[in-house]
Design a protein around this motif. Structure first.
Motif, PDB file in Angstrom:
ATOM      1  N   PHE A   8       0.662 -40.843 -24.171  1.00 28.40           N
ATOM      2  CA  PHE A   8       0.339 -41.061 -22.751  1.00 28.40           C
ATOM      3  C   PHE A   8      -0.658 -40.102 -22.488  1.00 28.40           C
ATOM      4  CE2 PHE A   8       4.716 -42.174 -23.771  1.00 28.40           C
ATOM      5  CZ  PHE A   8       4.678 -43.462 -23.006  1.00 28.40           C
ATOM      6  N   ALA A   9      -1.395 -40.680 -21.162  1.00 25.46           N
ATOM      7  CA  ALA A   9      -2.357 -39.804 -20.513  1.00 25.46           C
ATOM      8  C   ALA A   9      -3.666 -39.446 -21.458  1.00 25.46           C
ATOM      9  CB  ALA A   9      -1.569 -38.598 -19.982  1.00 25.46           C
ATOM     10  N   GLN A  10      -4.036 -38.395 -21.671  1.00 21.74           N
ATOM     11  CA  GLN A  10      -5.093 -37.870 -22.217  1.00 21.74           C
ATOM     12  C   GLN A  10      -4.784 -38.303 -23.738  1.00 21.74           C
ATOM     13  OE1 GLN A  10      -3.427 -35.706 -20.279  1.00 21.74           O
ATOM     14  NE2 GLN A  10      -4.494 -34.045 -19.480  1.00 21.74           N
ATOM     15  N   PHE A  15      -6.090 -41.396 -28.755  1.00 21.50           N
ATOM     16  CA  PHE A  15      -5.236 -41.869 -29.992  1.00 21.50           C
ATOM     17  C   PHE A  15      -4.817 -43.377 -29.860  1.00 21.50           C
ATOM     18  CE2 PHE A  15      -4.627 -37.144 -30.097  1.00 21.50           C
ATOM     19  CZ  PHE A  15      -5.255 -37.002 -31.084  1.00 21.50           C
ATOM     20  N   GLY A  16      -4.827 -43.927 -28.844  1.00 15.88           N
ATOM     21  CA  GLY A  16      -4.539 -45.114 -28.637  1.00 15.88           C
ATOM     22  C   GLY A  16      -2.982 -45.064 -28.096  1.00 15.88           C
ATOM     23  N   PRO A  17      -2.539 -46.081 -27.400  1.00 15.35           N
ATOM     24  CA  PRO A  17      -1.135 -46.062 -26.748  1.00 15.35           C
ATOM     25  C   PRO A  17       0.060 -46.341 -27.607  1.00 15.35           C
ATOM     26  CG  PRO A  17      -2.240 -48.338 -26.134  1.00 15.35           C
ATOM     27  CD  PRO A  17      -3.168 -47.476 -26.969  1.00 15.35           C
ATOM     28  N   VAL A  18      -0.087 -46.994 -28.581  1.00 14.65           N
ATOM     29  CA  VAL A  18       1.129 -47.306 -29.395  1.00 14.65           C
ATOM     30  C   VAL A  18       0.782 -47.418 -31.001  1.00 14.65           C
ATOM     31  CG1 VAL A  18       2.990 -48.515 -29.967  1.00 14.65           C
ATOM     32  CG2 VAL A  18       2.278 -48.489 -27.601  1.00 14.65           C
ATOM     33  N   HIS A  19       1.430 -46.916 -31.758  1.00 14.31           N
ATOM     34  CA  HIS A  19       1.104 -47.000 -33.259  1.00 14.31           C
ATOM     35  C   HIS A  19       2.551 -47.289 -33.909  1.00 14.31           C
ATOM     36  CE1 HIS A  19      -2.821 -45.099 -33.460  1.00 14.31           C
ATOM     37  NE2 HIS A  19      -2.624 -44.542 -32.320  1.00 14.31           N
ATOM     38  N   GLU A  20       2.614 -48.550 -34.593  1.00 17.82           N
ATOM     39  CA  GLU A  20       3.818 -49.078 -35.061  1.00 17.82           C
ATOM     40  C   GLU A  20       3.609 -48.596 -36.740  1.00 17.82           C
ATOM     41  OE1 GLU A  20       6.099 -50.528 -33.734  1.00 17.82           O
ATOM     42  OE2 GLU A  20       5.676 -51.205 -31.862  1.00 17.82           O
ATOM     43  N   LEU A  21       4.474 -47.645 -37.036  1.00 19.41           N
ATOM     44  CA  LEU A  21       3.887 -47.240 -38.693  1.00 19.41           C
ATOM     45  C   LEU A  21       5.106 -47.544 -39.572  1.00 19.41           C
ATOM     46  CD1 LEU A  21       2.793 -43.708 -37.679  1.00 19.41           C
ATOM     47  CD2 LEU A  21       1.450 -45.655 -37.821  1.00 19.41           C
ATOM     48  N   ALA A  22       4.685 -47.940 -40.827  1.00 19.18           N
ATOM     49  CA  ALA A  22       5.419 -48.150 -41.959  1.00 19.18           C
ATOM     50  C   ALA A  22       5.489 -46.935 -42.839  1.00 19.18           C
ATOM     51  CB  ALA A  22       5.464 -49.476 -42.425  1.00 19.18           C
ATOM     52  N   LEU A  23       6.586 -46.203 -42.793  1.00 23.59           N
ATOM     53  CA  LEU A  23       6.554 -44.991 -43.510  1.00 23.59           C
ATOM     54  C   LEU A  23       7.558 -44.837 -44.559  1.00 23.59           C
ATOM     55  CD1 LEU A  23       6.451 -42.833 -40.471  1.00 23.59           C
ATOM     56  CD2 LEU A  23       4.473 -43.296 -41.823  1.00 23.59           C
ATOM     57  N   GLU A  76      12.973 -34.832 -40.009  1.00 19.61           N
ATOM     58  CA  GLU A  76      12.711 -35.840 -40.706  1.00 19.61           C
ATOM     59  C   GLU A  76      13.008 -37.123 -39.953  1.00 19.61           C
ATOM     60  OE1 GLU A  76      15.118 -36.635 -44.463  1.00 19.61           O
ATOM     61  OE2 GLU A  76      14.352 -34.806 -45.344  1.00 19.61           O
ATOM     62  N   LEU A  77      11.856 -38.251 -39.614  1.00 19.48           N
ATOM     63  CA  LEU A  77      12.259 -39.286 -38.958  1.00 19.48           C
ATOM     64  C   LEU A  77      13.064 -40.085 -39.606  1.00 19.48           C
ATOM     65  CD1 LEU A  77       8.039 -39.743 -38.138  1.00 19.48           C
ATOM     66  CD2 LEU A  77      10.126 -38.811 -36.848  1.00 19.48           C
ATOM     67  N   ARG A  78      13.613 -40.858 -38.690  1.00 19.31           N
ATOM     68  CA  ARG A  78      14.710 -42.093 -38.929  1.00 19.31           C
ATOM     69  C   ARG A  78      13.954 -43.385 -38.674  1.00 19.31           C
ATOM     70  NH1 ARG A  78      18.578 -38.231 -35.833  1.00 19.31           N
ATOM     71  NH2 ARG A  78      17.606 -39.540 -34.248  1.00 19.31           N
ATOM     72  N   ASP A  79      14.634 -44.554 -39.632  1.00 12.94           N
ATOM     73  CA  ASP A  79      13.967 -45.919 -39.070  1.00 12.94           C
ATOM     74  C   ASP A  79      14.543 -46.098 -37.824  1.00 12.94           C
ATOM     75  OD1 ASP A  79      13.190 -48.240 -39.863  1.00 12.94           O
ATOM     76  OD2 ASP A  79      15.161 -49.023 -40.061  1.00 12.94           O
ATOM     77  N   GLY A  80      13.544 -46.785 -37.208  1.00 12.07           N
ATOM     78  CA  GLY A  80      13.690 -47.092 -35.614  1.00 12.07           C
ATOM     79  C   GLY A  80      13.279 -46.161 -34.529  1.00 12.07           C
ATOM     80  N   ASP A  81      12.875 -44.848 -35.141  1.00 12.91           N
ATOM     81  CA  ASP A  81      12.591 -43.772 -33.997  1.00 12.91           C
ATOM     82  C   ASP A  81      11.500 -44.209 -33.405  1.00 12.91           C
ATOM     83  OD1 ASP A  81      14.452 -41.913 -34.537  1.00 12.91           O
ATOM     84  OD2 ASP A  81      13.246 -40.635 -35.706  1.00 12.91           O
ATOM     85  N   THR A  82      11.573 -43.813 -32.027  1.00  6.37           N
ATOM     86  CA  THR A  82      10.236 -43.833 -31.170  1.00  6.37           C
ATOM     87  C   THR A  82       9.887 -42.573 -30.980  1.00  6.37           C
ATOM     88  OG1 THR A  82      10.930 -46.005 -30.151  1.00  6.37           O
ATOM     89  CG2 THR A  82       9.581 -44.608 -28.855  1.00  6.37           C
ATOM     90  N   ILE A  83       8.811 -42.222 -31.235  1.00  5.03           N
ATOM     91  CA  ILE A  83       8.310 -40.603 -30.906  1.00  5.03           C
ATOM     92  C   ILE A  83       7.261 -40.861 -29.847  1.00  5.03           C
ATOM     93  CG2 ILE A  83       7.137 -38.632 -31.718  1.00  5.03           C
ATOM     94  CD1 ILE A  83       9.817 -39.040 -33.012  1.00  5.03           C
ATOM     95  N   ALA A  84       7.339 -40.010 -28.469  1.00  4.84           N
ATOM     96  CA  ALA A  84       6.427 -40.013 -27.622  1.00  4.84           C
ATOM     97  C   ALA A  84       5.642 -38.625 -27.649  1.00  4.84           C
ATOM     98  CB  ALA A  84       7.235 -40.160 -26.058  1.00  4.84           C
ATOM     99  N   VAL A  85       4.638 -38.839 -27.268  1.00  6.80           N
ATOM    100  CA  VAL A  85       3.477 -37.644 -27.457  1.00  6.80           C
ATOM    101  C   VAL A  85       2.715 -37.630 -25.788  1.00  6.80           C
ATOM    102  CG1 VAL A  85       1.830 -36.082 -28.639  1.00  6.80           C
ATOM    103  CG2 VAL A  85       3.274 -37.612 -29.962  1.00  6.80           C
ATOM    104  N   PHE A  86       2.847 -36.499 -25.315  1.00  5.36           N
ATOM    105  CA  PHE A  86       2.137 -36.564 -23.938  1.00  5.36           C
ATOM    106  C   PHE A  86       1.847 -34.986 -23.402  1.00  5.36           C
ATOM    107  CE2 PHE A  86       6.980 -37.502 -23.113  1.00  5.36           C
ATOM    108  CZ  PHE A  86       7.132 -36.216 -22.395  1.00  5.36           C
ATOM    109  N   PRO A  87       1.046 -34.933 -22.584  1.00  9.87           N
ATOM    110  CA  PRO A  87       0.687 -33.541 -22.079  1.00  9.87           C
ATOM    111  C   PRO A  87       1.837 -33.383 -20.911  1.00  9.87           C
ATOM    112  CG  PRO A  87      -0.675 -35.360 -21.185  1.00  9.87           C
ATOM    113  CD  PRO A  87       0.084 -35.971 -21.992  1.00  9.87           C
ATOM    114  N   PRO A  88       1.775 -32.120 -20.319  1.00 13.42           N
ATOM    115  CA  PRO A  88       2.734 -31.941 -19.042  1.00 13.42           C
ATOM    116  C   PRO A  88       2.542 -32.847 -17.924  1.00 13.42           C
ATOM    117  CG  PRO A  88       1.391 -29.772 -20.026  1.00 13.42           C
ATOM    118  CD  PRO A  88       0.907 -30.906 -20.616  1.00 13.42           C
ATOM    119  N   VAL A  89       3.450 -33.025 -17.420  1.00 14.56           N
ATOM    120  CA  VAL A  89       3.656 -34.001 -16.474  1.00 14.56           C
ATOM    121  C   VAL A  89       3.082 -33.742 -15.198  1.00 14.56           C
ATOM    122  CG1 VAL A  89       5.815 -35.090 -17.680  1.00 14.56           C
ATOM    123  CG2 VAL A  89       6.048 -33.669 -15.472  1.00 14.56           C
ATOM    124  N   ALA A  90       2.600 -34.836 -14.120  1.00 11.32           N
ATOM    125  CA  ALA A  90       2.129 -34.265 -12.957  1.00 11.32           C
ATOM    126  C   ALA A  90       2.336 -35.275 -12.060  1.00 11.32           C
ATOM    127  CB  ALA A  90       0.772 -33.931 -13.176  1.00 11.32           C
ATOM    128  N   GLY A  91       3.645 -35.841 -11.572  1.00 13.22           N
ATOM    129  CA  GLY A  91       3.761 -37.041 -10.864  1.00 13.22           C
ATOM    130  C   GLY A  91       3.919 -36.402  -9.524  1.00 13.22           C
TER     131      GLY A  91
END
Lengths: 92, 147
Positions: A8-10, A15-23, A76-91
């Motif tokens: 999100f944001a910067q 890096f782009g909004p979404v990455h679906e990874l097979a790991l 360790e990541l798990r199958d089906g995990d959603t990881i979000a990466v973002f800067p401090p919020v400012a709403g």
């Protein structure tokens, strides 16, 4: 296993909004983020300090839980995990 | 009463929220209307992590209801492109008395601004853009709640 990384944001702009990874099983969160960041020029420096630790202003969530930076290296990541990466919020 | 939570691009029908807030027992309704301030900008873009934002807004509202004995809470946050003067966030609170309504509204607004995953990008009048800086210390999912 399949893992979704959302940014999100910067970080979305960089890096782009979404990455679906097979790991492979057992991949760790910080390693996956480091590899993702490394695909973009100067991307690693945007998320990680020179010592390899996530920068203080980088917020990482696994589902609805915030992940402590020290924990990201071993988590360790798990199958089906959603990881979000973002800067401090400012709403508001 | 369950809070009303909205995240939307369109404008907010504030009068409808005020009408809905006047439940039995209401003696005071407080309305907060946060608008895009002209800080040398033409407009701002707002984005959100919507699923988490909704969950957190509802949690903040439920806590506010319990702590301040509120009768109803509605929180609506807008996303997308907003011009100077447009509504960003509306909070409508009702209570039996004004003190609870005002104090509850202020407490929830402070928490919303600090914690809900929403970001603003300002489009400067002279050209260029800048992301509004947030506060890294204020998030609710602190190290102690790491999962």
């Amino acid at each position: 296993m399949n893992v979704t990384i959302r940014l999100f944001a910067q970080f979305r702009e960089r890096f782009g909004p979404v990455h679906e990874l097979a790991l492979p099983e057992g991949e760790r969160l910080a390693e996956v983020l480091h590899e993702l960041a490394g695909q973009t020029p100067d991307g690693v420096a945007a998320l990680f300090a020179p010592n390899g630790r996530l920068l203080d202003y980088v917020i990482v969530m696994q589902g609805a839980a915030r992940i402590e930076h020290d924990h990201a290296a071993t988590l360790e990541l798990r199958d089906g995990d959603t990881i979000a990466v973002f800067p401090p919020v400012a709403g508001g | 009463m369950e809070p009303y939570i909205g995240i939307q691009s369109g404008d907010v029908e504030i009068e409808a929220l005020v009408r809905a807030a006047k439940v039995p027992g209401t003696g005071a309704v407080v309305v907060f209307d946060g608008v895009v301030r002209d800080d040398g900008i033409d407009r701002m873009d707002l984005e959100t992590y919507e699923s988490v934002a909704r969950e957190l807004m509802a949690e903040i509202a439920r806590k506010g209801i319990a702590r301040f004995n509120l009768l109803s809470v509605a929180i609506v946050h807008r996303i997308g492109a907003l011009d100077v003067g447009e509504n960003i966030m509306i909070v409508v609170v009702s209570a039996g008395h004004r003190k609870e309504a005002f104090e509850g509204a202020v407490a929830m607004i402070d928490e919303l601004k600090a914690n809900v995953p929403i970001w603003k990008k300002e489009h400067l009048r002279g050209g260029g853009t800048v992301w509004v800086e947030g506060n890294a210390e204020a998030l609710p999912w602190g190290p102690g709640s790491s999962g």
